[in-house]
Design a protein around this motif. Structure first.
Motif, PDB file in Angstrom:
ATOM      1  N   UNK A 129       1.131  -1.362  -0.193  1.00 30.65           N
ATOM      2  CA  UNK A 129       0.155  -0.168  -0.116  1.00 30.65           C
ATOM      3  C   UNK A 129       0.577   1.337  -0.620  1.00 30.65           C
ATOM      4  N   UNK A 130      -0.030   3.025  -0.286  1.00 30.59           N
ATOM      5  CA  UNK A 130       0.910   3.688  -0.149  1.00 30.59           C
ATOM      6  C   UNK A 130       0.222   4.697   1.377  1.00 30.59           C
ATOM      7  N   UNK A 131       1.494   5.023   1.432  1.00 32.07           N
ATOM      8  CA  UNK A 131       2.022   6.062   2.677  1.00 32.07           C
ATOM      9  C   UNK A 131       1.981   7.222   2.705  1.00 32.07           C
ATOM     10  N   UNK A 132       0.844   8.082   2.201  1.00 32.94           N
ATOM     11  CA  UNK A 132       1.049   9.581   1.860  1.00 32.94           C
ATOM     12  C   UNK A 132       1.582  10.993   3.077  1.00 32.94           C
ATOM     13  N   UNK A 133       2.715  11.062   3.255  1.00 30.88           N
ATOM     14  CA  UNK A 133       3.349  12.100   4.691  1.00 30.88           C
ATOM     15  C   UNK A 133       3.146  13.146   4.243  1.00 30.88           C
ATOM     16  N   UNK A 134       2.633  14.466   4.963  1.00 32.23           N
ATOM     17  CA  UNK A 134       2.656  16.017   5.146  1.00 32.23           C
ATOM     18  C   UNK A 134       3.353  16.233   5.790  1.00 32.23           C
ATOM     19  N   UNK A 135       4.595  17.461   5.137  1.00 32.58           N
ATOM     20  CA  UNK A 135       5.446  17.719   5.542  1.00 32.58           C
ATOM     21  C   UNK A 135       5.216  19.340   5.392  1.00 32.58           C
ATOM     22  N   UNK A 136       5.961  19.516   6.610  1.00 32.65           N
ATOM     23  CA  UNK A 136       5.954  21.880   6.267  1.00 32.65           C
ATOM     24  C   UNK A 136       7.134  22.125   5.967  1.00 32.65           C
ATOM     25  N   UNK A 137       8.097  22.331   4.729  1.00 34.05           N
ATOM     26  CA  UNK A 137       9.489  22.995   4.361  1.00 34.05           C
ATOM     27  C   UNK A 137       8.962  23.832   5.506  1.00 34.05           C
ATOM     28  N   UNK A 138      10.136  24.451   5.887  1.00 33.08           N
ATOM     29  CA  UNK A 138      10.746  25.672   6.712  1.00 33.08           C
ATOM     30  C   UNK A 138      11.122  27.108   5.941  1.00 33.08           C
ATOM     31  N   UNK A 139      11.379  26.317   4.745  1.00 35.36           N
ATOM     32  CA  UNK A 139      12.728  27.424   4.209  1.00 35.36           C
ATOM     33  C   UNK A 139      12.537  26.349   2.763  1.00 35.36           C
ATOM     34  N   UNK A 140      12.631  26.821   1.763  1.00 36.82           N
ATOM     35  CA  UNK A 140      11.338  26.095  -0.182  1.00 36.82           C
ATOM     36  C   UNK A 140      13.832  26.906  -0.681  1.00 36.82           C
ATOM     37  N   UNK A 141      13.519  25.995  -1.631  1.00 36.89           N
ATOM     38  CA  UNK A 141      14.410  25.128  -2.346  1.00 36.89           C
ATOM     39  C   UNK A 141      13.770  25.178  -3.318  1.00 36.89           C
ATOM     40  N   UNK A 142      14.591  24.737  -5.109  1.00 36.48           N
ATOM     41  CA  UNK A 142      14.310  24.420  -6.779  1.00 36.48           C
ATOM     42  C   UNK A 142      15.017  22.769  -6.365  1.00 36.48           C
ATOM     43  N   UNK A 143      15.708  22.510  -5.274  1.00 35.71           N
ATOM     44  CA  UNK A 143      16.056  20.745  -5.325  1.00 35.71           C
ATOM     45  C   UNK A 143      16.151  20.706  -4.056  1.00 35.71           C
ATOM     46  N   UNK A 144      15.773  19.670  -4.192  1.00 34.70           N
ATOM     47  CA  UNK A 144      15.163  18.852  -2.547  1.00 34.70           C
ATOM     48  C   UNK A 144      15.582  17.567  -2.627  1.00 34.70           C
ATOM     49  N   UNK A 145      15.723  17.265  -1.216  1.00 32.58           N
ATOM     50  CA  UNK A 145      15.928  15.261  -1.979  1.00 32.58           C
ATOM     51  C   UNK A 145      14.930  15.030  -0.036  1.00 32.58           C
ATOM     52  N   UNK A 146      14.754  13.656  -0.314  1.00 33.57           N
ATOM     53  CA  UNK A 146      14.476  12.980   1.256  1.00 33.57           C
ATOM     54  C   UNK A 146      14.714  11.876   1.853  1.00 33.57           C
ATOM     55  N   UNK A 147      14.623  12.005   3.502  1.00 33.36           N
ATOM     56  CA  UNK A 147      15.490  10.971   3.709  1.00 33.36           C
ATOM     57  C   UNK A 147      14.626  10.367   4.764  1.00 33.36           C
ATOM     58  N   UNK A 148      14.257   8.737   3.992  1.00 37.43           N
ATOM     59  CA  UNK A 148      13.812   7.705   4.563  1.00 37.43           C
ATOM     60  C   UNK A 148      14.205   6.989   5.939  1.00 37.43           C
ATOM     61  N   UNK A 149      14.015   6.439   6.879  1.00 42.16           N
ATOM     62  CA  UNK A 149      14.494   6.102   7.841  1.00 42.16           C
ATOM     63  C   UNK A 149      13.705   4.619   8.018  1.00 42.16           C
TER      64      UNK A 149
END
Length: 457
Positions: free
Chosen positions: A74-94
């Motif tokens: 199944x699929x998990x959709x988590x909602x997060x609020x960046x404190x500052x934005x950029x045009x390039x991102x990366x996400x860490x999974x644990x």
């Protein structure tokens, strides 16, 4: 900038993982984070006499065997609020607390519209070492490859403030116990077990179930100018935001962020590494601060300053004395100083309750009458004052934020009446402040950080 910013998986100067290796004036900045505290599981028995601190919807259809199977195809959709934005991102999974390897067959990020809906045209797939899937072994975590966020350039910067990212993860097979942050204070979404990859689904219909915890997602970094100041709020439930408003982003760290952004614009990012029930030295919920500082704090990209508020659980539920907590303060500050990180020591607000008894509908009642009386009693308050005296006068910290003084009624030694009723629905417990108090605490913490920032400049 700090030495911690050069760690292999989180460094501001990690030239191999950034989008522009030759650009030494920019690097990875932690823009959102949470502390993975342990495997996800039930937080309160059904039909409990008092409300849970961390209430959940009925998850019996969404996660049919959460303790053993976890998420299943199944699929998990988590909602997060960046404190500052950029045009390039990366996400860490644990998978820090998972005993089994977990495979994500697909993952994506998108600008959230509302609920589980995505803003049209903003969804981008994540890859891991160039592949759309990743398997994370037990006890490990992984950053995605850098991904461009084209919509950031198309939206007026002030309109991005407060907007959220939807991070979608398609679990392949059974994940086993899920590494989670229990009190997410924001609604996440789940597709039904067996529904497979729904990462590209643009709307709510694929996600009929909700959850109030953060699953698997640990951090979001943005590639930003090297002058960005990264501030981490570190601590227990008072930092995690217990009794603040669900989905309201009104923890003291959020109030601190708003004040810092007003002063510094987009040259600052504030992230929160609080865990409800955590302690400085005692083994409670999550690893104690003396242990988790290495992963949860020094693992943050580009870290500069930590504002640390913790210790009441060692004394209260942990039934401890000040000695181990004071030693823990010194140990953690030494670790952070060795990494070039400066530390603001925040004093601990009172847990003292009138007559030692919180309101009848307080979630604190669930721990039992004797322990309730201990937590809200005079002995714990004396110990708390001893910790606060150390924080303010020892010289161990680079700066101090006297949060306790800001939210204590001098006539009673308790939280003032307007700060007691919970913003989450109960009458409060005299231990966790509400939204009004968190706003005051955030302003005091921000002023301490600004003092350090002025010294740095």
């Amino acid at each position: 900038m700090t030495d911690s910013g050069r760690l292999a998986d989180s460094g501001r100067q990690d030239a191999t993982s950034g989008p522009a290796a030759a650009d030494r004036s920019a690097g990875w900045v932690a823009s959102w984070s949470t502390s993975i505290a342990g495997p996800f599981g039930p937080l309160a028995p059904p039909g409990a006499a008092v409300a849970a601190y961390m209430p959940q919807p009925d998850l019996s259809f969404a996660l049919t065997c959460p303790v053993t199977d976890g998420a299943r195809d199944q699929t998990i959709r988590m909602i997060v609020k960046p404190d500052v934005w950029g045009t390039v991102a990366r996400v860490r999974l644990s998978n820090a607390f998972g005993p089994n390897a977990v495979t994500f067959g697909a993952a994506s990020v998108a600008l959230r519209e509302y609920q589980a809906n995505l803003v049209e045209g903003t969804s981008v797939a994540l890859t891991f070492e160039g592949r759309p899937e990743v398997t994370i072994p037990p006890g490990e975590r992984r950053f995605s490859d850098p991904v461009a966020l084209p919509f950031v350039d198309r939206i007026t910067p002030r309109w991005l403030a407060g907007r959220e990212l939807a991070v979608s993860l398609a679990v392949r097979g059974a994940s086993g116990p899920i590494s989670a942050h229990s009190d997410g204070l924001v609604t996440g979404y789940l597709s039904p077990p067996g529904s497979g990859d729904q990462t590209g689904a643009p709307d709510d219909h694929a996600y009929p179930y909700t959850i109030n915890s953060v699953l698997f997602v640990e951090a979001v970094d943005m590639w930003l100018p090297d002058a960005t100041l990264v501030v981490c709020a570190f601590g227990d439930s008072l930092t995690d935001g217990t009794f603040s408003t669900h989905g309201g982003y009104d923890r003291w760290s959020n109030a601190m962020s708003r004040r810092l952004h007003a002063a510094l614009g987009d040259r600052v990012s504030v992230v929160n590494q609080g865990i409800g029930g955590n302690a400085v030295a005692a083994a409670m919920i999550g690893q104690p601060a003396t242990v988790r500082v290495h992963r949860d704090v020094l693992g943050l990209s580009g870290l500069d300053v930590v504002v640390w508020l913790e210790g009441i659980n060692d004394l209260g539920i942990g039934r401890g004395t000040p000695g181990p907590v004071l030693a823990g303060y010194r140990q953690v500050v030494d670790v952070l100083h060795d990494a070039g990180v400066r530390v603001v020591g925040a004093t601990i607000p009172p847990a003292l309750a009138p007559g030692g008894t919180p309101p009848a509908d307080s979630p604190l009642r669930s721990v039992g009458a004797e322990l309730v009386a201990h937590i809200g009693g005079r002995q714990v308050d004396r110990y708390r004052r001893e910790l606060n005296e150390f924080i303010l006068t020892s010289g161990v910290f680079d700066a101090t934020a006297d949060l306790a003084a800001a939210v204590t009624d001098p006539a009673t030694g308790t939280l003032p009446a307007p700060f007691v009723p919970s913003s989450a629905g109960s009458a409060g417990d005299y231990l966790h402040p509400n939204r009004a108090a968190y706003q005051v605490m955030g302003r005091v913490a921000a002023d301490a950080v600004l003092t350090l920032a002025a010294v740095r400049r």
